[in-house]
Design a protein around this motif. Structure first.
Motif, short mmCIF file in Angstrom:
data_model
loop_
_atom_site.label_atom_id
_atom_site.label_comp_id
_atom_site.label_asym_id
_atom_site.label_seq_id
_atom_site.Cartn_x
_atom_site.Cartn_y
_atom_site.Cartn_z
N ASN A 70 0.78 -1.23 0.00
CA ASN A 70 0.00 0.00 0.00
C ASN A 70 0.82 1.29 0.00
N ALA A 71 2.04 1.23 0.49
CA ALA A 71 2.86 2.44 0.57
C ALA A 71 4.32 2.05 0.70
N ILE A 72 5.22 2.94 0.27
CA ILE A 72 6.65 2.66 0.33
C ILE A 72 7.39 3.94 0.69
N ASN A 73 8.37 3.84 1.61
CA ASN A 73 9.14 5.03 1.97
C ASN A 73 10.43 5.10 1.16
N ASP A 74 11.23 6.15 1.41
CA ASP A 74 12.41 6.36 0.58
C ASP A 74 13.51 5.34 0.83
N ARG A 75 13.46 4.65 1.94
CA ARG A 75 14.42 3.57 2.20
C ARG A 75 14.03 2.30 1.46
N GLY A 76 12.75 2.20 1.08
CA GLY A 76 12.26 1.01 0.42
C GLY A 76 11.43 0.11 1.30
N ASP A 77 11.21 0.49 2.58
CA ASP A 77 10.32 -0.27 3.45
C ASP A 77 8.88 -0.12 2.95
N ILE A 78 8.09 -1.17 3.10
CA ILE A 78 6.75 -1.22 2.51
C ILE A 78 5.70 -1.50 3.58
N ALA A 79 4.60 -0.79 3.52
CA ALA A 79 3.42 -1.08 4.35
C ALA A 79 2.41 -1.81 3.48
N GLY A 80 1.89 -2.92 3.97
CA GLY A 80 0.94 -3.70 3.18
C GLY A 80 0.07 -4.56 4.07
N SER A 81 -0.45 -5.62 3.48
CA SER A 81 -1.22 -6.60 4.25
C SER A 81 -0.79 -7.99 3.83
N GLY A 82 -0.89 -8.94 4.75
CA GLY A 82 -0.46 -10.29 4.45
C GLY A 82 -1.02 -11.29 5.44
N CYS A 83 -0.76 -12.56 5.15
CA CYS A 83 -1.27 -13.65 5.98
C CYS A 83 -0.15 -14.60 6.37
N TYR A 84 -0.24 -15.10 7.59
CA TYR A 84 0.67 -16.12 8.09
C TYR A 84 -0.11 -16.99 9.07
N ARG A 85 -0.34 -18.24 8.69
CA ARG A 85 -1.15 -19.15 9.50
C ARG A 85 -2.50 -18.52 9.81
N ASP A 86 -2.80 -18.27 11.08
CA ASP A 86 -4.12 -17.73 11.44
C ASP A 86 -4.18 -16.21 11.39
N TYR A 87 -3.05 -15.57 11.09
CA TYR A 87 -3.02 -14.10 11.06
C TYR A 87 -3.22 -13.59 9.65
N CYS A 88 -4.13 -12.63 9.49
CA CYS A 88 -4.28 -11.87 8.25
C CYS A 88 -4.49 -10.42 8.64
N GLY A 89 -3.59 -9.56 8.22
CA GLY A 89 -3.72 -8.16 8.61
C GLY A 89 -2.57 -7.32 8.10
N GLY A 90 -2.39 -6.17 8.74
CA GLY A 90 -1.36 -5.25 8.33
C GLY A 90 0.03 -5.79 8.57
N VAL A 91 0.95 -5.44 7.66
CA VAL A 91 2.34 -5.86 7.80
C VAL A 91 3.28 -4.72 7.42
N LEU A 92 4.47 -4.78 7.99
CA LEU A 92 5.58 -3.92 7.61
C LEU A 92 6.64 -4.80 6.99
N LEU A 93 7.05 -4.47 5.76
CA LEU A 93 8.11 -5.19 5.08
C LEU A 93 9.37 -4.36 5.16
N VAL A 94 10.33 -4.82 5.96
CA VAL A 94 11.58 -4.08 6.16
C VAL A 94 12.57 -4.50 5.09
N ALA A 95 13.05 -3.54 4.33
CA ALA A 95 13.97 -3.83 3.22
C ALA A 95 15.36 -4.17 3.74
N ASN A 96 15.89 -5.28 3.26
CA ASN A 96 17.25 -5.69 3.59
C ASN A 96 18.13 -5.43 2.37
N HIS A 97 18.83 -4.31 2.37
CA HIS A 97 19.61 -3.91 1.21
C HIS A 97 20.98 -4.59 1.19
N PRO A 98 21.47 -4.96 0.00
CA PRO A 98 22.84 -5.48 -0.09
C PRO A 98 23.82 -4.41 0.38
N VAL A 99 24.82 -4.83 1.14
CA VAL A 99 25.80 -3.89 1.70
C VAL A 99 27.19 -4.23 1.17
#
Length: 365
Positions: A312-341
């Motif tokens: 749903n949204a992305i910041n300048d670092r590349g982290d993403i706000a969205g929604s997702g499911c894992y087992r019994d959970y379905c809801g909001g999620v934060l996707l933290v970007a792991n950049h190559p260093v």
């Protein structure tokens, strides 16, 4: 034993450094973190550059739906304006949050601002309002309704003043986002109210961004350069496609799975996120579009068992706000970007390592 022909070997030597340098800017992987208030479902709306995410979630026990902010690993219930529903839609880099909430009057919906600990209703010239976005100067955009046939109009609120942005000739409009330059995007009906088009409001003028051939388009977000993303109907009148509007041209971003797609967010690096569905309308997933390539976010996760159904949204670092499911959970999620260093000089050393490896492969053939 594998054998690399001399010509191919020389080409690999020549391109080793180019390949390694390019890999340092590869698309990141993502670590998934759930956000929400403990209820059965929720979703996110926006993210700032510090990684703070806002949205709405059912509260524990699924009694009410409340706006929340997730920051520093903690999720805070923002409450309501007295009713049983609120949703946060925007957050700026100062941590100010905007959204909409039902009041104690029950059906009344009002835009709100959270600046610190308290939720305050925004003034509205009409009978109801929503707030969709806020920039770092505190300018807020959204929609308010008048008593005339419940007409909706886009507005900007700043320094205690509400300014209506008008329409593209029709009876209604709504604003979705505002950048730090003061540009606003949203959608408006045209004269006759038979079509709705995405708009860009700049320097006091509302510009019609057109469509991808159909009779409807909707703008969701924009960056500081004025690039706009959203969705538009195609000429068949039924297919919805994500678009990027840049330099006066609206571009169809396609669909990963052949169904409808929508673009929800864009950052200042030009990275775009959204949702892509399948023709059966039953399943879909979140996508990342970068440098002309669309990636299925579910192929970029380092967290096993998750499925990301929207971004749903992305910041300048590349982290993403969205929604997702894992087992019994379905809801909001934060996707933290792991950049190559790469360490200083790491590209050169790694390039030499590639050359040495290829040399060993050749000598053993």
């Amino acid at each position: 034993m594998n054998f690399i022909p001399p010509v191919a070997f020389r080409r690999l030597l020549g391109f080793a450094f180019v390949f390694v340098s390019a890999s340092a800017t590869a698309v990141p992987t993502y670590t998934v973190r759930p956000v929400g208030l403990g209820g059965s479902y929720g979703n996110t709306s926006a993210i700032n550059d510090a990684g703070a995410v806002v949205g709405f979630s059912w509260t524990a026990g699924d009694l009410e739906r409340h706006a929340f902010v997730h920051a520093g690993g903690n999720t805070t219930d923002l409450g309501t304006l007295g009713g049983n529903f609120s949703r946060a839609r925007g957050i700026n880099n100062l941590g100010q949050v905007v959204g909409s909430s039902r009041t104690s009057q029950g059906s009344e919906l009002r835009g709100f601002l959270v600046d610190g600990a308290s939720m305050a209703a925004l003034p509205t010239p009409g009978v109801g309002s929503t707030a969709s976005g806020i920039n770092d100067s505190g300018a807020i955009v959204g929609s308010f309704w008048t008593e005339v046939q419940w007409q909706s109009l886009a507005y900007v609120y700043q320094a205690g003043t509400v300014q209506s942005l008008g329409t593209l000739g029709g009876s209604g409009s709504g604003a979705s986002a505002i950048n730090n330059v003061g540009d606003v995007v949203g959608s408006s009906s045209l004269a006759g109210d038979q079509e709705v088009h995405a708009f860009l409001y700049r320097n006091g003028l509302m510009q019609d961004l057109g469509t991808l051939g159909g009779n409807g388009s909707w703008a969701s977000d924009l960056n500081e350069a004025g690039q706009v993303v959203g969705s538009s109907l195609l000429s068949d009148g039924a297919t919805l496609r994500a678009f990027l509007y840049s330099d006066g041209v609206m571009t169809d971003l396609g669909s990963m799975f052949g169904g409808d797609s929508t673009a929800s967010g864009i950052n200042n690096r030009g990275q775009i996120v959204g949702y892509s569905g399948r023709p059966d309308f039953r399943t879909g997933g979140g996508f990342l579009h970068e440098n002309g390539i669309t990636y299925d976010l579910n192929t970029l996760l380092d967290s096993e068992g998750w499925y990301i159904d929207s971004a749903n949204a992305i910041n300048d670092r590349g982290d993403i706000a969205g929604s997702g499911c894992y087992r019994d959970y379905c809801g909001g999620v934060l996707l933290v970007a792991n950049h190559p260093v790469s360490e200083p000089g790491g590209t050169l050393l790694l390039g030499l390592g590639v050359v040495a490896f290829l040399g060993r492969r050749r000598s053993r053939a």
